[in-house]
Structure formats: C-alpha cells, structure tokens
Write a protein that holds these residues in place. Structure first.
Motif, PDB file in Angstrom:
ATOM      1  N   ILE A   1      23.519 -16.504 -62.908  1.00 53.24           N
ATOM      2  CA  ILE A   1      22.650 -17.781 -62.300  1.00 53.24           C
ATOM      3  C   ILE A   1      23.366 -19.041 -62.892  1.00 53.24           C
ATOM      4  O   ILE A   1      24.001 -18.833 -64.156  1.00 53.24           O
ATOM      5  CB  ILE A   1      21.424 -17.403 -63.104  1.00 53.24           C
ATOM      6  CG1 ILE A   1      20.585 -16.490 -62.286  1.00 53.24           C
ATOM      7  CG2 ILE A   1      20.627 -19.086 -62.800  1.00 53.24           C
ATOM      8  CD1 ILE A   1      19.110 -16.206 -62.947  1.00 53.24           C
TER       9      ILE A   1
ATOM     10  N   ASP B   1      25.376 -16.387 -58.101  1.00 59.11           N
ATOM     11  CA  ASP B   1      24.382 -15.923 -57.093  1.00 59.11           C
ATOM     12  C   ASP B   1      23.475 -16.803 -56.570  1.00 59.11           C
ATOM     13  O   ASP B   1      23.059 -16.936 -55.479  1.00 59.11           O
ATOM     14  CB  ASP B   1      23.841 -14.731 -57.487  1.00 59.11           C
ATOM     15  CG  ASP B   1      24.906 -13.600 -57.897  1.00 59.11           C
ATOM     16  OD1 ASP B   1      25.550 -13.259 -56.850  1.00 59.11           O
ATOM     17  OD2 ASP B   1      25.044 -13.137 -58.949  1.00 59.11           O
ATOM     18  N   GLU B   2      23.222 -17.745 -57.498  1.00 58.29           N
ATOM     19  CA  GLU B   2      21.959 -18.827 -57.252  1.00 58.29           C
ATOM     20  C   GLU B   2      22.265 -19.834 -58.399  1.00 58.29           C
ATOM     21  O   GLU B   2      22.775 -19.417 -59.297  1.00 58.29           O
ATOM     22  CB  GLU B   2      20.457 -18.255 -57.259  1.00 58.29           C
ATOM     23  CG  GLU B   2      20.173 -17.595 -58.388  1.00 58.29           C
ATOM     24  CD  GLU B   2      18.848 -16.859 -58.454  1.00 58.29           C
ATOM     25  OE1 GLU B   2      18.880 -15.972 -57.377  1.00 58.29           O
ATOM     26  OE2 GLU B   2      17.886 -17.265 -59.203  1.00 58.29           O
TER      27      GLU B   2
ATOM     28  N   TYR C   1      20.966 -24.015 -60.259  1.00 58.40           N
ATOM     29  CA  TYR C   1      19.886 -24.801 -60.514  1.00 58.40           C
ATOM     30  C   TYR C   1      20.224 -26.151 -60.901  1.00 58.40           C
ATOM     31  O   TYR C   1      21.168 -26.276 -61.746  1.00 58.40           O
ATOM     32  CB  TYR C   1      18.821 -24.214 -61.160  1.00 58.40           C
ATOM     33  CG  TYR C   1      17.960 -22.939 -60.668  1.00 58.40           C
ATOM     34  CD1 TYR C   1      16.944 -23.083 -59.752  1.00 58.40           C
ATOM     35  CD2 TYR C   1      18.704 -21.579 -60.619  1.00 58.40           C
ATOM     36  CE1 TYR C   1      16.419 -21.867 -59.367  1.00 58.40           C
ATOM     37  CE2 TYR C   1      18.387 -20.679 -60.338  1.00 58.40           C
ATOM     38  CZ  TYR C   1      16.901 -20.763 -59.408  1.00 58.40           C
ATOM     39  OH  TYR C   1      16.562 -19.457 -58.884  1.00 58.40           O
TER      40      TYR C   1
ATOM     41  N   ASN D   1      16.982 -23.594 -51.145  1.00 58.74           N
ATOM     42  CA  ASN D   1      16.732 -22.501 -50.759  1.00 58.74           C
ATOM     43  C   ASN D   1      15.427 -22.093 -50.667  1.00 58.74           C
ATOM     44  O   ASN D   1      14.671 -22.151 -51.693  1.00 58.74           O
ATOM     45  CB  ASN D   1      17.695 -21.454 -51.546  1.00 58.74           C
ATOM     46  CG  ASN D   1      17.435 -20.159 -51.216  1.00 58.74           C
ATOM     47  OD1 ASN D   1      16.844 -19.400 -51.706  1.00 58.74           O
ATOM     48  ND2 ASN D   1      18.198 -19.741 -49.936  1.00 58.74           N
TER      49      ASN D   1
ATOM     50  N   THR E   1      14.640 -18.960 -53.627  1.00 60.54           N
ATOM     51  CA  THR E   1      14.409 -19.203 -54.976  1.00 60.54           C
ATOM     52  C   THR E   1      13.645 -20.483 -55.253  1.00 60.54           C
ATOM     53  O   THR E   1      13.093 -20.540 -56.222  1.00 60.54           O
ATOM     54  CB  THR E   1      15.840 -19.824 -55.425  1.00 60.54           C
ATOM     55  OG1 THR E   1      16.231 -20.868 -54.590  1.00 60.54           O
ATOM     56  CG2 THR E   1      17.059 -18.689 -55.284  1.00 60.54           C
TER      57      THR E   1
ATOM     58  N   PRO F   1      23.064 -20.551 -52.858  1.00 61.31           N
ATOM     59  CA  PRO F   1      21.552 -20.706 -52.737  1.00 61.31           C
ATOM     60  C   PRO F   1      21.177 -21.149 -53.945  1.00 61.31           C
ATOM     61  O   PRO F   1      21.600 -20.648 -55.142  1.00 61.31           O
ATOM     62  CB  PRO F   1      20.863 -19.387 -52.190  1.00 61.31           C
ATOM     63  CG  PRO F   1      22.052 -18.273 -52.648  1.00 61.31           C
ATOM     64  CD  PRO F   1      23.339 -18.922 -52.504  1.00 61.31           C
ATOM     65  N   GLY F   2      20.074 -21.953 -54.104  1.00 60.98           N
ATOM     66  CA  GLY F   2      19.566 -22.692 -55.194  1.00 60.98           C
ATOM     67  C   GLY F   2      18.248 -23.766 -55.094  1.00 60.98           C
ATOM     68  O   GLY F   2      18.031 -23.834 -53.978  1.00 60.98           O
TER      69      GLY F   2
END
Length: 385
Positions: free
Chosen positions: A69, A153-154, A156, A299, A302, A338-339
């Motif tokens: 993350i 993988d994601e 923020y 995304n 998420t 993605p996030g």
C-alpha cells in the motif's frame, strides 16, 4: 519513538519555516531524513532518486510481502510572500507553504512513525514527493522507475481543505479534482506610432480578441452538465500608451473533470488561436502544457471501502464532498495505480494559496488517527481476500 502531539506541532512549525519551491526542496529533504532517522529503524528501508534528488521513499516492511500500500505526500511550497503574522512564519522571503504541504508532510510523518513501531500486515510505501505545484513531480517520480520494485497495489493521499471543519475527512467516488492544462501564447505583429495605426499591426487588439473568444469554449463547446474552466490570468501587451503593441503575451489555465473534455477544450483553444492569427494577420505561438496534471479519479473499490470506514467509525467526521476544479498531480499516479485521494479539513478563513493561509493544527492529530485506523482496517480487509 512515537511522536507526541507537541512533537508533531514542532515538526509542523519547523517545516512551515523552510518552504522551498519544486525541485529545490533540499533543506526540507534533510529535515525529513532527520525526523525519520529518529524513528524505530527495524522495519524501515530507504530509496532516493538521482533524477529527483529531493524525493524520498521509505518502505515499512510488512509481516507479509504479498501486498503493498502506498501513501504519498507532497513537499514543495509556493512563490508567495507570507502575511500570516505567525511567530513561526516563513524564514525565506517570497516563499510560503500556502497550500498546506507542511500539514501534509507532518501527517505523513505521524503515520510513518506509528507503523515504524507497529509493524504493518503488508508493506507500506511512503512517498515524499517534490514539485507537486509545478514540473509534474508525481509523473517524474513514476517515470523514473524507482517504484518498479516497490510498486504499490493501491495508493492514498490527501489535501488539506480550509473550508471543512478541523479534522473532517472528505471524499467521493469518481473524480475529486480537475485535470489542468497551462495556456501560454505569444502574438507577434508590427509595432508603430499610436497616431498611425494603419502602418502597424496592433497585438493589443489581437490578444483582446483571443481572450474574449476563449469565453465561448466553455459556454458553447462544453456540455453544461460536465462544466469546465478556461481562465486567462496574465496579459501583457506593449510598453507605453502612445506606441502600438507589436507583441502580446498571455498565460492561463484549462480545467476539466474528465480528460476527454480537457482535450476537447485544448483543441478549441488551438482553433481560436489559429483563427485570431488569420483574422489579424499576425503570428501566434501557442503552448498547451498538461504534463502529469490529470483528473484525480478515485478508484471505486478502494474509495467505497475508505468512505464506508470513515463514515462508520466513531469520532471521525466524514463529509461526502463535491468535485472541485483544483488541480493535483496525484491524478497521474491514480491513472497508474488504483487508490483514493481525500480532503482533510483545517478550518481556515483564508483559501489555499492565500498569503494568510493558516490551518488549524489540531487537524494533524485527527488526520493521523483517521488514516492509521483506516490502514489497519485495510490490511484486515486485504488479508481476508
């Protein structure tokens, strides 16, 4: 160490005093390294980038390595003369953290410090990114390849919001911020005496026509449900009142909530520039620069999980916000990973980029608590999959 509230406030105040422009954040970079070096080092690993020497990546090694993350914070400031009157105001003339990146960094350090002492379930990648305000720092960092082995993988990130209550978390599914594109145009004609306009080619008139015609881009070329912005904020023509201007220059911006719409608006601006050149018999050099400032498109998966957690957790004031025409180069990272991006309320009477912008620092602790809690929740969610 585990940072206490008074330590976090001190970190914020010290960062606020050393604002640096994009790609020049060397003192900030050193300060960040010093703070992080005092944390528990058992799970930490560092990475720097030759092409972006002020960037810093820190991996917190998780118990498992099957997921990563990412958490990104920006570190640059703005070319603004501070007028807050704060005792810890900027020490550098003409430089200020007027966009709140000092708040962003402090919250990121608080989250990192927590997980340095509480090993996460999966790897956490902290990105201290330079040059968000210009030069597309996010795009440069991604394209450098430094993330290839640490690719999240994601991912923020947040932006502080002076219009939201202190510590409130705001977000939405879909597009949070607009994609932006810079407009730069030079008009070349023929200068001359004000008394003999027929012997000159007036670029003050040509540039005026260009600016006025741009008002039709949104009103007559954009679906009113979608909306958009074309603003010219800087116009220069001529040198004195009795000389016809042979040159004019404009700077502006295009903003749209979809990339398709942004590209359509760019095409219309170019057609209008070409039309002005033909109509006024002049030369126009138009530069449209978007770089990495794509729309910030959250995304769905998420963001749904993020919004559910924030809205259902006691003590968190969650507000579902509307899209904003502000720009953020985190949009480029979200186009690759993605996030979710969100707002953190800082309750200030002054807007972002104001010379008097002074956020409520109580938001720091609330932001750290909300995000450490969410990341712990997210680890549990991913473990259950």
């Amino acid at each position: 160490m585990t940072l206490k509230n008074e330590q976090l406030l001190s970190i914020y105040q010290q960062l606020h005093q050393i604002p640096e422009l994009g790609l020049e954040e060397f003192e900030t970079h050193k300060f960040l390294q010093n703070v992080i070096s005092a944390m528990n080092q058992e799970y930490l690993e560092y990475r720097t980038i030759d092409l972006l020497p002020t960037a810093l990546l820190v991996k917190v090694e998780g118990k498992k390595h099957t997921k990563r993350i990412g958490y990104r914070t920006d570190i640059d400031a703005l070319p603004i003369e501070e007028k807050t009157g704060l005792t810890f105001a900027s020490k550098t003339k003409g430089r200020m953290h007027a966009c709140g990146h000092d708040i962003h960094m402090t919250v990121a350090l608080g989250i990192l410090d927590y997980f340095a002492s509480h090993q996460p379930e999966f790897d956490l990648i902290f990105i201290f990114q330079p040059s968000e305000e210009n030069h597309s720092g996010g795009m440069q960092l991604y394209n450098s390849g430094v993330l290839d082995e640490w690719m999240p993988d994601e991912i923020y990130a947040f932006h502080d919001n002076p219009n939201l209550p202190t510590g409130a978390i705001g977000s939405l599914n879909g597009t949070l911020f607009a994609g932006t594109c810079e407009i730069h145009a030079d008009f070349e004609g023929l200068s001359g005496h004000a008394a003999f306009p027929h012997a000159a080619n007036d670029m003050a008139v040509a540039v005026s026509a260009f600016v006025l015609q741009l008002q039709t881009v949104v009103s007559r070329n954009v679906d009113p449900i979608e909306g958009g912005v074309v603003t010219i904020g800087h116009v220069v023509a001529g040198d004195t009142g009795n000389v016809i201007a042979g040159h004019a220059h404009v700077d502006g911006t295009i903003r749209s909530l979809t990339q398709v719409n942004n590209l359509n608006m760019q095409r219309r601006v170019r057609v209008i520039a070409e039309g002005v050149a033909l109509t006024y018999g002049c030369e126009v050099k138009l530069t449209l620069h978007q770089g990495g400032y794509l729309p910030v498109e959250n995304n769905h998966e998420t963001t749904t999980d993020f919004m559910n957690y924030m809205s259902q957790t006691p003590g968190i004031n969650f507000i579902e916000t509307k899209p904003a025409m502000t720009g953020e180069d985190f949009g480029f990272l979200l186009s690759k990973i993605p996030g979710t991006m969100f707002w953190l309320g800082v309750n200030s009477p002054y807007s972002l980029h104001s010379e008097k912008m002074a956020p409520d620092t109580n938001a720091i602790e609330l932001g750290i608590q909300a995000m450490t809690g969410y990341l712990e929740h997210r680890f549990e969610t991913l473990s259950a999959k």
